[in-house]
Design a protein around this motif. Structure first.
Motif, short mmCIF file in Angstrom:
data_model
loop_
_atom_site.label_atom_id
_atom_site.label_comp_id
_atom_site.label_asym_id
_atom_site.label_seq_id
_atom_site.Cartn_x
_atom_site.Cartn_y
_atom_site.Cartn_z
N TYR A 1 4.94 1.28 0.95
CA TYR A 1 5.18 0.14 1.84
C TYR A 1 5.37 -1.12 0.97
O TYR A 1 4.42 -1.67 0.42
CB TYR A 1 4.03 -0.03 2.82
N GLU B 1 0.90 5.49 1.24
CA GLU B 1 0.28 6.45 2.16
C GLU B 1 0.71 7.88 1.79
O GLU B 1 1.89 8.15 1.55
CB GLU B 1 0.71 6.14 3.59
N HIS C 1 -9.02 5.68 0.40
CA HIS C 1 -9.08 6.77 1.38
C HIS C 1 -8.28 7.92 0.78
O HIS C 1 -7.42 7.70 -0.09
CB HIS C 1 -8.45 6.30 2.71
N LYS D 1 4.60 7.60 1.26
CA LYS D 1 5.33 6.48 1.82
C LYS D 1 4.89 5.22 1.06
O LYS D 1 3.69 4.92 1.00
CB LYS D 1 5.02 6.31 3.31
N LEU E 1 -6.26 -0.55 7.46
CA LEU E 1 -6.36 0.77 6.86
C LEU E 1 -7.83 1.16 6.74
O LEU E 1 -8.68 0.31 6.44
CB LEU E 1 -5.73 0.78 5.47
N TYR F 1 1.73 11.65 2.48
CA TYR F 1 2.52 12.22 3.56
C TYR F 1 2.92 13.64 3.15
O TYR F 1 4.05 13.91 2.78
CB TYR F 1 3.76 11.35 3.82
N TYR G 1 0.85 -1.19 0.00
CA TYR G 1 0.00 0.00 0.00
C TYR G 1 0.88 1.24 0.00
O TYR G 1 2.09 1.17 0.21
CB TYR G 1 -0.97 0.01 1.19
N SER H 1 -5.91 9.22 1.95
CA SER H 1 -4.52 9.03 2.35
C SER H 1 -3.93 7.68 1.95
O SER H 1 -2.74 7.45 2.18
CB SER H 1 -4.39 9.18 3.87
N PHE H 2 -4.75 6.77 1.37
CA PHE H 2 -4.24 5.42 1.13
C PHE H 2 -4.60 4.89 -0.26
O PHE H 2 -5.75 5.03 -0.71
CB PHE H 2 -4.80 4.43 2.16
N ARG I 1 -7.54 3.43 -4.76
CA ARG I 1 -7.58 4.42 -3.70
C ARG I 1 -8.77 4.12 -2.80
O ARG I 1 -9.91 4.06 -3.27
CB ARG I 1 -7.68 5.83 -4.27
N LEU J 1 0.04 11.36 -3.98
CA LEU J 1 -0.62 10.05 -4.10
C LEU J 1 -1.33 9.94 -5.46
O LEU J 1 -1.31 8.88 -6.10
CB LEU J 1 -1.61 9.88 -2.95
#
Length: 235
Positions: free
Chosen positions: A166, A157, A192, A164, A218, A159, A155, A194-195, A190, A177
């Motif tokens: 992972y 994230e 979220h 970030k 998440l 920032y 995933y 943020s994710f 996607r 993103l």
């Protein structure tokens, strides 16, 4: 299912009629031509793309085996004959199967299935090299350029003006993103603001949480839930 274009080659009208009847019983077989001799077969092969030849051995002027020896490129061949003594020579010429007359529809189907398995194996051999090359990304992180196999990303994230990533290691890189998501295939979704999640690593969805195979949890954003559920239903 791929249609298999067929030629029948037999000097006996009754033998041709039997083969025509068997072929019509099998939806993925199509008769392109029904020939009385080897010369008619050669004419058809010159103008048509043929996948399978049902070939009698004992034909006038030029035998079935002699025909095979003259062909540089030949389709898959199933010999249909009343003469068992030519079986060894037939297989030396790489025929798929050798049917002794009279043969049943069941035995005919067994021979045809060998052709389908052969075609599938050739297709897999052709596709395999491309499949073995996993797509990669080159990530600028910590003053380095890192080669990252795309399928290792679990995933991503947001920032701030960075993300970030992972994967086997966490990488921090300067892009948004949204920009990063444009580089990824459809299994990256996607979930979220943020994710972004690689759904190949999805373990389960628990309410408004996505749980990955390593038990990372998440949140699913309210505005993204419909899109997530629609993706899962389409899989």
């Amino acid at each position: 299912m791929k249609t298999i274009a067929c030629i029948i080659a037999d000097d006996e009208p009754i033998a041709r009629q039997i083969l025509e009847g068997y072929i019509k019983e099998i939806p993925y077989l199509k008769i392109t031509a029904s020939c009385k001799n080897a010369f008619e077969v050669m004419e058809v092969l010159q103008r048509e793309e043929i996948d399978l030849l049902f070939l009698d051995i004992n034909m006038p002027k030029l035998s079935g085996l002699s025909l095979l020896k003259t062909l540089r490129q030949k389709p898959s061949v199933i010999i249909t004959t009343a003469y068992p003594e030519y079986a060894v020579e037939g297989f030396e010429l790489e025929v798929v199967d050798y049917l002794l007359k009279p043969f049943s529809l069941e035995r005919f189907l067994q021979a045809v299935m060998k052709v389908r398995k052969k075609d599938t194996a050739l297709l897999q051999a052709t596709v395999a090299p491309a499949e073995q090359t996993d797509p990669v990304l080159f990530i600028k992180s910590d003053k380095k350029i890192i080669r990252l196999p795309m399928n290792t990303i679990r995933y991503v994230e947001a920032y701030g003006n960075y993300i970030k990533i992972y994967a086997p290691q966490m990488l921090l890189t300067a892009q948004t993103l949204t920009e990063f998501l444009e580089k990824l295939p459809s299994q990256y979704l996607r979930v979220h603001k943020s994710f972004v999640v690689n759904f190949d690593y999805l373990k389960l969805i628990d309410g408004n949480q996505i749980v990955l195979q390593d038990d990372t949890k998440l949140s699913i954003g309210k505005s993204y839930r419909k899109k997530v559920l629609k993706y899962i239903e389409s899989c």
